[in-house]
Design a protein around this motif. Structure first.
Motif, PDB file in Angstrom:
ATOM      1  N   ARG A 164      -0.452  -4.475   8.831  1.00 29.43           N
ATOM      2  CA  ARG A 164      -0.137  -5.036  10.157  1.00 29.43           C
ATOM      3  C   ARG A 164      -1.383  -5.506  10.905  1.00 29.43           C
ATOM      4  N   ASN A 165      -2.540  -5.051  10.467  1.00 23.03           N
ATOM      5  CA  ASN A 165      -3.793  -5.476  11.099  1.00 23.03           C
ATOM      6  C   ASN A 165      -4.491  -6.594  10.321  1.00 23.03           C
ATOM      7  N   SER A 166      -3.743  -7.247   9.438  1.00 21.28           N
ATOM      8  CA  SER A 166      -4.310  -8.362   8.681  1.00 21.28           C
ATOM      9  C   SER A 166      -3.255  -9.441   8.520  1.00 21.28           C
ATOM     10  N   ASN A 167      -3.650 -10.572   7.946  1.00 24.24           N
ATOM     11  CA  ASN A 167      -2.715 -11.655   7.646  1.00 24.24           C
ATOM     12  C   ASN A 167      -2.523 -11.826   6.140  1.00 24.24           C
ATOM     13  N   SER A 168      -2.965 -10.846   5.357  1.00 23.71           N
ATOM     14  CA  SER A 168      -2.880 -10.937   3.899  1.00 23.71           C
ATOM     15  C   SER A 168      -1.435 -10.831   3.424  1.00 23.71           C
ATOM     16  N   SER A 169      -1.172 -11.401   2.253  1.00 22.26           N
ATOM     17  CA  SER A 169       0.155 -11.290   1.641  1.00 22.26           C
ATOM     18  C   SER A 169       0.431  -9.841   1.252  1.00 22.26           C
ATOM     19  N   VAL A 170       1.716  -9.477   1.277  1.00 21.54           N
ATOM     20  CA  VAL A 170       2.124  -8.104   0.997  1.00 21.54           C
ATOM     21  C   VAL A 170       3.257  -8.117  -0.011  1.00 21.54           C
ATOM     22  N   LEU A 171       3.203  -7.194  -0.970  1.00 21.65           N
ATOM     23  CA  LEU A 171       4.309  -6.988  -1.910  1.00 21.65           C
ATOM     24  C   LEU A 171       4.828  -5.568  -1.714  1.00 21.65           C
ATOM     25  N   ILE A 172       6.116  -5.454  -1.390  1.00 19.69           N
ATOM     26  CA  ILE A 172       6.745  -4.149  -1.164  1.00 19.69           C
ATOM     27  C   ILE A 172       7.651  -3.850  -2.352  1.00 19.69           C
ATOM     28  N   CYS A 173       7.396  -2.741  -3.030  1.00 19.72           N
ATOM     29  CA  CYS A 173       8.178  -2.359  -4.203  1.00 19.72           C
ATOM     30  C   CYS A 173       8.941  -1.069  -3.915  1.00 19.72           C
ATOM     31  N   GLY A 174      10.146  -0.980  -4.440  1.00 16.36           N
ATOM     32  CA  GLY A 174      10.938   0.233  -4.243  1.00 16.36           C
ATOM     33  C   GLY A 174      12.380   0.011  -4.649  1.00 16.36           C
ATOM     34  N   ASP A 175      13.091   1.102  -4.920  1.00 14.45           N
ATOM     35  CA  ASP A 175      14.485   1.014  -5.323  1.00 14.45           C
ATOM     36  C   ASP A 175      15.347   0.441  -4.197  1.00 14.45           C
ATOM     37  N   SER A 176      16.541   0.000  -4.548  1.00 17.78           N
ATOM     38  CA  SER A 176      17.480  -0.502  -3.542  1.00 17.78           C
ATOM     39  C   SER A 176      17.800   0.605  -2.546  1.00 17.78           C
ATOM     40  N   GLY A 177      17.812   0.238  -1.269  1.00 10.28           N
ATOM     41  CA  GLY A 177      18.185   1.197  -0.240  1.00 10.28           C
ATOM     42  C   GLY A 177      17.062   2.045   0.297  1.00 10.28           C
ATOM     43  N   THR A 178      15.826   1.796  -0.130  1.00  7.98           N
ATOM     44  CA  THR A 178      14.709   2.624   0.332  1.00  7.98           C
ATOM     45  C   THR A 178      14.144   2.164   1.670  1.00  7.98           C
ATOM     46  N   GLY A 179      14.482   0.956   2.106  1.00  5.72           N
ATOM     47  CA  GLY A 179      14.007   0.477   3.405  1.00  5.72           C
ATOM     48  C   GLY A 179      12.879  -0.522   3.324  1.00  5.72           C
ATOM     49  N   LYS A 180      12.893  -1.361   2.291  1.00  8.82           N
ATOM     50  CA  LYS A 180      11.793  -2.322   2.115  1.00  8.82           C
ATOM     51  C   LYS A 180      11.763  -3.356   3.244  1.00  8.82           C
ATOM     52  N   GLU A 181      12.941  -3.827   3.667  1.00  2.00           N
ATOM     53  CA  GLU A 181      12.961  -4.821   4.752  1.00  2.00           C
ATOM     54  C   GLU A 181      12.518  -4.187   6.068  1.00  2.00           C
ATOM     55  N   LEU A 182      12.846  -2.910   6.275  1.00  3.69           N
ATOM     56  CA  LEU A 182      12.391  -2.216   7.477  1.00  3.69           C
ATOM     57  C   LEU A 182      10.865  -2.149   7.513  1.00  3.69           C
ATOM     58  N   VAL A 183      10.255  -1.918   6.353  1.00  2.65           N
ATOM     59  CA  VAL A 183       8.793  -1.905   6.265  1.00  2.65           C
ATOM     60  C   VAL A 183       8.237  -3.297   6.589  1.00  2.65           C
ATOM     61  N   ALA A 184       8.870  -4.334   6.030  1.00  5.05           N
ATOM     62  CA  ALA A 184       8.422  -5.704   6.295  1.00  5.05           C
ATOM     63  C   ALA A 184       8.505  -6.034   7.781  1.00  5.05           C
ATOM     64  N   LYS A 185       9.580  -5.632   8.437  1.00  7.42           N
ATOM     65  CA  LYS A 185       9.742  -5.911   9.865  1.00  7.42           C
ATOM     66  C   LYS A 185       8.732  -5.127  10.695  1.00  7.42           C
ATOM     67  N   ALA A 186       8.414  -3.897  10.280  1.00 10.64           N
ATOM     68  CA  ALA A 186       7.404  -3.115  11.000  1.00 10.64           C
ATOM     69  C   ALA A 186       6.043  -3.799  10.927  1.00 10.64           C
ATOM     70  N   ILE A 187       5.719  -4.347   9.751  1.00 14.00           N
ATOM     71  CA  ILE A 187       4.446  -5.058   9.591  1.00 14.00           C
ATOM     72  C   ILE A 187       4.406  -6.273  10.506  1.00 14.00           C
ATOM     73  N   HIS A 188       5.528  -7.000  10.579  1.00 13.09           N
ATOM     74  CA  HIS A 188       5.564  -8.221  11.397  1.00 13.09           C
ATOM     75  C   HIS A 188       5.582  -7.904  12.890  1.00 13.09           C
ATOM     76  N   TYR A 189       6.582  -7.115  13.327  1.00  9.53           N
ATOM     77  CA  TYR A 189       6.790  -6.924  14.760  1.00  9.53           C
ATOM     78  C   TYR A 189       5.758  -6.022  15.413  1.00  9.53           C
ATOM     79  N   ASP A 190       4.996  -5.295  14.616  1.00  5.42           N
ATOM     80  CA  ASP A 190       3.935  -4.461  15.169  1.00  5.42           C
ATOM     81  C   ASP A 190       2.566  -4.978  14.751  1.00  5.42           C
ATOM     82  N   GLY A 191       2.534  -6.233  14.292  1.00  4.51           N
ATOM     83  CA  GLY A 191       1.289  -6.782  13.761  1.00  4.51           C
ATOM     84  C   GLY A 191       0.779  -7.986  14.526  1.00  4.51           C
TER      85      GLY A 191
END
Length: 451
Positions: A164-191
């Motif tokens: 969230r403190n950078s503009n670098s590309s991010v790859l989020i890995c994890g099983d279905s239902g673990t909250g990957k989109e929630l992590v992506a939104k946290a990076i964006h909306y708090d970044g």
């Protein structure tokens, strides 16, 4: 805006000032008056409810353009409209460059004046609404809203903090239902890009022959069905974040174009000869084995390195069971509002069942289990008997009391329970089962269940 807008009329001609003030009052505006620029600045410094300043361009002492500059320094959110004669239009146009919202030439029609100010007030209200919605999104998806204090989640938080403190590309890995989109939104909306758009796209949900057009846009007539120009999602995300969910389902040919866009920070619409520069941060996610996809030549290795500047691995729920009580508490609070209920907690027996379950559907499945308890239960404390049968019947790891069924029997029973609990509502049944609606429809068809 909820309150009546306030207009400050600045005019050295008392008759003109009084006429404009009366006109705005008749239209329901709150009105303040000032005979000079100096008095106008005192009024703006004294109160914080002024929305629009209507000022004459030519006045003794400080003129309208100088007043405009001072207003933008003291109260940047206040809109300024200049009144000018035909011979001073060039000065008014110059004032637009310094931040004036608009200008109107004398003599003017009262309807023209009201329309000009009304349009500005409406746009100001829309800006306030956008600002409010952005604030709500930031509160909802901020970093500290992700639930879990387990050791493996602490590692996730450290990566989110870096992302969230950078503009670098991010790859989020994890099983279905673990909250990957929630992590992506946290990076964006708090970044760093919180003020820009967050544009998600599920690469698996877009037909393979359309995904390139969806991402990069197209010119009218570029292919059959392209009846109008399309800017594409990259352009829609300009200044913000493009979230590419299920990136491994992107066609191999499209991956090459994505790689070039990331490297060059430029895109070209299908059928267009010109490239356009973009300022987009890309976050991608997958629930598949990336290294296997690279070995199988279905995912480009060079694209992987470009996307995984920061890689975040979100652990499955079975690896952070100590977070389940906090997650359950969160879902109880959420569904109390959704169902208009007052559930105060969960019994020790029910919580023990949830804690020992393997959760192949991860947090999404746990959310569905709590929603199921709300849908079928009536008590103020969730009881074991209000949980899905497949949860209550399993003792979890190390247990010996499992009553075995075939997978087909178990699936059918779960489907019937979910549809019954949801009173036939397929969307709710899908949520209870932690699956998509298309998959639910296939299950209904496979088991030959009636609606």
């Amino acid at each position: 805006m909820n309150r009546a807008a306030t207009v400050l009329v600045v005019e050295d001609d008392a008759a003109m000032r009084d006429s404009c003030a009366k006109l705005f009052r008749l239209e329901g505006y709150q009105v303040a008056e000032a005979p000079s620029a100096a008095e106008a600045l005192k009024e703006i410094a004294r109160r914080d409810d002024i929305d629009v300043v209507l000022t004459d361009l030519k006045m003794p002492g400080m003129d309208g353009v100088t007043l405009l500059k001072e207003i933008k320094r003291l109260a940047p959110d206040v809109d300024v409209v200049l009144m000018t004669g035909y011979g001073s239009i060039q000065s008014a146009v110059e004032a637009i460059k310094h931040g004036a919202a608009d200008y109107i030439t004398k003599p003017f029609d009262t309807n023209e004046l009201l329309m000009t100010v009304g349009k500005i007030v409406q746009l100001s209200g829309l800006r306030e609404e956008v600002s409010r919605l952005r604030s709500e999104l930031r509160r909802k998806y901020r970093f500290d809203n992700i639930i879990g204090s387990s050791e493996c989640m602490q590692a996730v938080y450290k990566r989110i903090e870096a992302a969230r403190n950078s503009n670098s590309s991010v790859l989020i890995c994890g099983d279905s239902g673990t909250g990957k989109e929630l992590v992506a939104k946290a990076i964006h909306y708090d970044g760093l890009r919180a003020e820009g758009p967050f544009v998600p796209i599920n690469c698996a949900a877009i037909p393979r022959d359309l995904i390139e057009s969806e991402l990069f846009g197209h010119k009218r007539g570029a292919f059959t069905g392209a009846v109008s120009d399309s800017a594409g999602l990259f352009w829609a995300a300009n200044g913000g974040t493009l979230f590419l969910d299920e990136i491994l389902d992107m066609p191999y040919a499209t991956q090459a174009k994505l790689l070039r866009a990331l490297q060059e920070k430029r895109i070209r619409r299908i059928g267009d000869a010109q490239e356009r520069p973009i300022d987009v941060r890309v976050i991608a996610s997958t629930n598949q084995d990336v290294q296997r996809a690279i070995r199988d030549s279905t995912f480009r290795e060079d694209l992987y390195y470009r996307l995984s500047v920061i890689r975040i691995d979100v652990p499955p729920l079975c690896e952070r069971r100590e977070d389940i009580p906090a997650l359950v508490r969160h879902f109880i609070d959420t569904f109390n509002e959704t169902f208009d209920r007052t559930v105060n907690g969960i019994s020790d027996e029910a919580l023990d069942i949830l804690t020992r379950h393997d959760w192949p559907g991860n947090v999404r499945e746990l959310e569905g289990a709590v929603e199921h308890a709300f849908a079928v239960g009536k008590s103020h404390v969730i009881q074991a008997g209000e949980l899905s049968i497949h949860l209550a019947a399993r003792p979890g790891p190390g247990g010996h009391d499992v009553k075995f069924q075939t997978l087909t029997e178990a699936e059918r029973d779960l489907l019937v329970q979910a549809m019954t609990a949801a009173d036939g509502n397929k969307a709710m049944a899908a949520r209870l089962l932690g699956i998509s609606r298309p998959r639910l429809y296939k299950m209904i068809e496979r088991h030959r269940l009636r609606d």
